[in-house]
Design an enzyme around this catalytic site. Structure first.
Site, PDB file in Angstrom:
ATOM      1  NE  ARG A 230      -4.275  -1.564   0.322  1.00 40.72           N
ATOM      2  CZ  ARG A 230      -4.405  -2.641  -0.451  1.00 40.72           C
ATOM      3  NH1 ARG A 230      -3.430  -2.970  -1.297  1.00 40.72           N
ATOM      4  NH2 ARG A 230      -5.494  -3.405  -0.392  1.00 40.72           N
ATOM      5  CD  GLU A 259      -3.655   3.172  -5.089  1.00 43.98           C
ATOM      6  OE1 GLU A 259      -4.696   2.529  -5.322  1.00 43.98           O
ATOM      7  OE2 GLU A 259      -2.606   2.634  -4.708  1.00 43.98           O
ATOM      8  CG  HIS A 278      -3.763  -0.738  -6.598  1.00 42.07           C
ATOM      9  ND1 HIS A 278      -4.084  -0.118  -5.411  1.00 42.07           N
ATOM     10  CD2 HIS A 278      -3.744  -2.049  -6.333  1.00 42.07           C
ATOM     11  CE1 HIS A 278      -4.266  -1.041  -4.472  1.00 42.07           C
ATOM     12  NE2 HIS A 278      -4.058  -2.218  -5.017  1.00 42.07           N
TER      13      HIS A 278
END
Ligand code: 8YV
Length: 319
Positions: A230, A259, A278
């Site tokens: 993360r 994000e 991601h």
């Protein structure tokens, strides 16, 4: 017919399967209030974009089960769910290969300059001069931070390259040590010896912002950081400073504190950074497997069966 909230993508066939037993209601990702407009849910299929915390749980007294799409479940307050008698599951295992193979790709891309020299050809630099040599990736050392299923799969994938794998967890993982795919090392030793440091820890209050300047300072100036965990596990300001001043050679980042990452972000001004949106588990096959597992977990929990990949089922059902 009981109601199930859906706040994560779901293929039509799995939606139709769920709709045979439940009233399926789409609730926008990130919703934290106004739930009455959607109904009184028995179950909820959600993902990292939706916080399921004590304040949200207090608004949903009929909720019995939450199924998190993803292995990381940092948006779910599991202790609060347990206190509320709400069972929670996540979707590990099915994504191990996808995340590990993207990590391997990023290691190779960093080590052999694949992205950098793609740009080198496209911008005409090669017409002016041949590029400098890169370095072998085989025979180097990989440090895995957070040696779990994904880290183990990565360690298995790099074996054929003769890469030595070190790992650091709070406690040794006997299964890993016995397998021979990696060796436990003390934190400083791992950082000082590794040519690639790959982060695979969950985001918790303990790991939030844990990788800082002092850790970058322990790394080789020729070493690379890969973050598949993360964004918030790394101090981004310290990362940018380490990249700019040559403390480390470069980084590959699949996750970010914010994000989607804004195109104006300072990280994108650095040519020794590879970024991905991601994408770790984001393949057609793996995402379908994750959703299928998530829906199976949700149905099991709602129908009183222990799910395949529980997080707090035993805490609730053993008390
Ligand atoms: C997905 C992930 O991005 O599994 C995780 O923890 O981060 C990724 O697989 C996430 O599941 C979003 O739904």
């Amino acid at each position: 017919m009981e109601t199930v909230f859906i706040s994560s993508g779901i293929p039509d066939d799995l939606r139709e399967r769920l709709a045979k037993r439940y009233r399926v209601v789409d609730v926008p990702e990130g919703t934290t209030e106004g739930f009455a407009a959607y109904g009184e849910p028995a179950g909820w299929f959600m993902d990292g974009g939706t916080p399921v915390n004590a304040a949200v749980l207090a608004q949903l007294p009929t909720l019995r089960a939450v199924s998190n799409h993803g292995v990381g479940y940092d948006s779910v307050d599991v202790p609060a769910a347990t206190s509320a008698g709400v069972t929670v599951s996540n979707t590990p295992e099915v994504l191990d290969n996808a995340v590990a193979e993207l990590t391997l790709g990023l290691i190779l891309a960093l080590g052999r300059g694949i992205v950098k020299y793609d740009r080198y050809v496209r911008d005409g630099s090669w017409e002016r001069e041949w590029p400098p040599y890169t370095n072998d990736v085989h025979g180097k050392t990989l440090g895995v931070v957070g040696m779990g299923r994904i880290g183990r799969r990565l360690a298995e994938l790099v074996q054929p390259l003769g890469i030595e794998v070190l790992y650091h967890n709070r406690s040794k993982n006997p299964a890993i040590d016995e397998s021979g795919v990696a060796t436990h090392a003390e934190w400083e030793d791992m950082l000082q010896r590794s040519d690639f440091v790959s982060l695979h820890t969950p985001l918790t209050e303990r790991t939030r912002g844990f990788f800082v300047k002092e850790d970058f300072d322990l790394m080789k100036p020729t070493a690379y950081l890969i973050n598949m965990a993360r964004g918030a596990v790394v101090n981004t300001d310290d990362l940018i400073a380490a990249l700019k001043n040559g403390t480390i050679a470069g980084a590959a980042l699949d996750v970010f504190e914010e994000e989607p990452l804004p195109a104006s972000h300072e990280l994108l001004t650095l040519d020794n950074v590879i970024v991905q949106p991601h994408n770790g588990s984001a393949t057609v096959e793996t995402r379908r497997a994750m959703v299928a597992l998530g829906i199976e977990n949700l149905e099991d929990m709602l129908e009183g069966r222990r799910p395949r990949t529980p997080l707090n089922w035993d805490d609730i059902h053993s008390s």
